[in-house]
Design a protein around this motif. Structure first.
Motif, PDB file in Angstrom:
ATOM      1  N   HIS A   1       0.845  -1.189   0.000  1.00 25.51           N
ATOM      2  CA  HIS A   1       0.000   0.000   0.000  1.00 25.51           C
ATOM      3  C   HIS A   1       0.885   1.245   0.000  1.00 25.51           C
ATOM      4  CE1 HIS A   1      -3.074   2.570   2.478  1.00 25.51           C
ATOM      5  NE2 HIS A   1      -2.958   3.010   1.241  1.00 25.51           N
ATOM      6  N   ILE A   2       0.615   2.127  -0.939  1.00 27.74           N
ATOM      7  CA  ILE A   2       1.309   3.410  -1.050  1.00 27.74           C
ATOM      8  C   ILE A   2       0.233   4.472  -1.150  1.00 27.74           C
ATOM      9  CG2 ILE A   2       2.882   4.818  -2.448  1.00 27.74           C
ATOM     10  CD1 ILE A   2       3.824   2.102  -3.715  1.00 27.74           C
ATOM     11  N   HIS A   3       0.480   5.624  -0.531  1.00 24.25           N
ATOM     12  CA  HIS A   3      -0.382   6.751  -0.881  1.00 24.25           C
ATOM     13  C   HIS A   3       0.470   7.970  -1.143  1.00 24.25           C
ATOM     14  CE1 HIS A   3      -0.698   8.883   3.068  1.00 24.25           C
ATOM     15  NE2 HIS A   3      -0.872   7.700   3.618  1.00 24.25           N
ATOM     16  N   VAL A   4      -0.029   8.759  -2.101  1.00 25.82           N
ATOM     17  CA  VAL A   4       0.620  10.010  -2.453  1.00 25.82           C
ATOM     18  C   VAL A   4      -0.331  11.114  -2.013  1.00 25.82           C
ATOM     19  CG1 VAL A   4       1.571  11.426  -4.301  1.00 25.82           C
ATOM     20  CG2 VAL A   4       1.842   8.939  -4.378  1.00 25.82           C
ATOM     21  N   ASP A   5       0.193  12.052  -1.210  1.00 32.34           N
ATOM     22  CA  ASP A   5      -0.610  13.119  -0.642  1.00 32.34           C
ATOM     23  C   ASP A   5      -0.491  14.390  -1.481  1.00 32.34           C
ATOM     24  OD1 ASP A   5      -1.140  11.351   1.399  1.00 32.34           O
ATOM     25  OD2 ASP A   5       0.210  12.310   2.837  1.00 32.34           O
ATOM     26  N   PHE A   6      -1.643  15.009  -1.701  1.00 33.41           N
ATOM     27  CA  PHE A   6      -1.728  16.267  -2.437  1.00 33.41           C
ATOM     28  C   PHE A   6      -2.469  17.295  -1.599  1.00 33.41           C
ATOM     29  CE2 PHE A   6      -1.299  12.928  -5.515  1.00 33.41           C
ATOM     30  CZ  PHE A   6      -0.467  13.452  -6.491  1.00 33.41           C
ATOM     31  N   ASP A   7      -2.178  18.550  -1.814  1.00 34.17           N
ATOM     32  CA  ASP A   7      -2.933  19.623  -1.160  1.00 34.17           C
ATOM     33  C   ASP A   7      -4.376  19.530  -1.631  1.00 34.17           C
ATOM     34  OD1 ASP A   7      -4.132  22.368  -0.902  1.00 34.17           O
ATOM     35  OD2 ASP A   7      -2.186  22.716   0.068  1.00 34.17           O
ATOM     36  N   ALA A   8      -5.314  19.637  -0.687  1.00 33.85           N
ATOM     37  CA  ALA A   8      -6.725  19.512  -1.014  1.00 33.85           C
ATOM     38  C   ALA A   8      -7.186  20.541  -2.052  1.00 33.85           C
ATOM     39  CB  ALA A   8      -7.576  19.621   0.245  1.00 33.85           C
ATOM     40  N   ALA A   9      -6.480  21.662  -2.141  1.00 32.24           N
ATOM     41  CA  ALA A   9      -6.845  22.692  -3.117  1.00 32.24           C
ATOM     42  C   ALA A   9      -6.721  22.179  -4.553  1.00 32.24           C
ATOM     43  CB  ALA A   9      -5.967  23.928  -2.920  1.00 32.24           C
ATOM     44  N   GLU A  10      -5.931  21.114  -4.753  1.00 32.73           N
ATOM     45  CA  GLU A  10      -5.798  20.547  -6.098  1.00 32.73           C
ATOM     46  C   GLU A  10      -7.023  19.748  -6.508  1.00 32.73           C
ATOM     47  OE1 GLU A  10      -2.235  19.058  -7.835  1.00 32.73           O
ATOM     48  OE2 GLU A  10      -1.119  19.463  -5.992  1.00 32.73           O
ATOM     49  N   GLY A  11      -7.882  19.398  -5.564  1.00 31.33           N
ATOM     50  CA  GLY A  11      -9.055  18.597  -5.864  1.00 31.33           C
ATOM     51  C   GLY A  11     -10.174  19.431  -6.385  1.00 31.33           C
TER      52      GLY A  11
END
Length: 125
Positions: free
Chosen positions: A115-125
């Motif tokens: 399992h891997i997760h890549v985190d992004f700033d929520a503003a990109e959603g």
């Protein structure tokens, strides 16, 4: 002794070449300099940092016992492009919010099921 930073994660795999290719295509990591150990493996770099150390093994470890490392995570920018890449590669994934934090996580698994997760700033959603 203050801890300064996260250094790397070590992943054992019976699918060394497939894992090297996957991490290159999906996460932009490239194999680089590695000590001359007496076992197969690869160090995968982002820039000049070897973040993922792969160790080649003979047996498949999936489904055998309890795991102790549930996942590892990276931080990135470019959520839309990353999702497009995962879809083009046929990598199943989910995009999940983190309650109370301005973070979107893209969760997926590598060829060995890690399992891997890549985190992004929520503003990109």
């Amino acid at each position: 002794m203050p801890v300064l930073a996260f250094d790397h994660v070590n992943v054992r795999t019976p699918n060394l070449e497939a894992m090297i290719a996957f991490y290159g295509r999906v996460l932009g990591m490239h194999p680089g300099r590695r000590p001359d150990f007496d076992f197969p493996g690869a160090w995968l770099y982002l820039g000049d940092q070897a973040l993922v150390h792969l160790v080649g093994i003979d047996q498949d470890l999936r489904g055998g016992g309890t795991i102790t490392l549930e996942h590892f995570a990276l931080r990135a920018t470019g959520l839309a492009e990353f999702r497009d890449l995962l879809e083009a590669e046929g990598v199943a994934h989910s995009v999940d919010t983190v309650p109370g934090f301005p973070v979107l996580q893209v969760n997926f698994r590598d060829p060995d099921g890690n399992h891997i997760h890549v985190d992004f700033d929520a503003a990109e959603g």
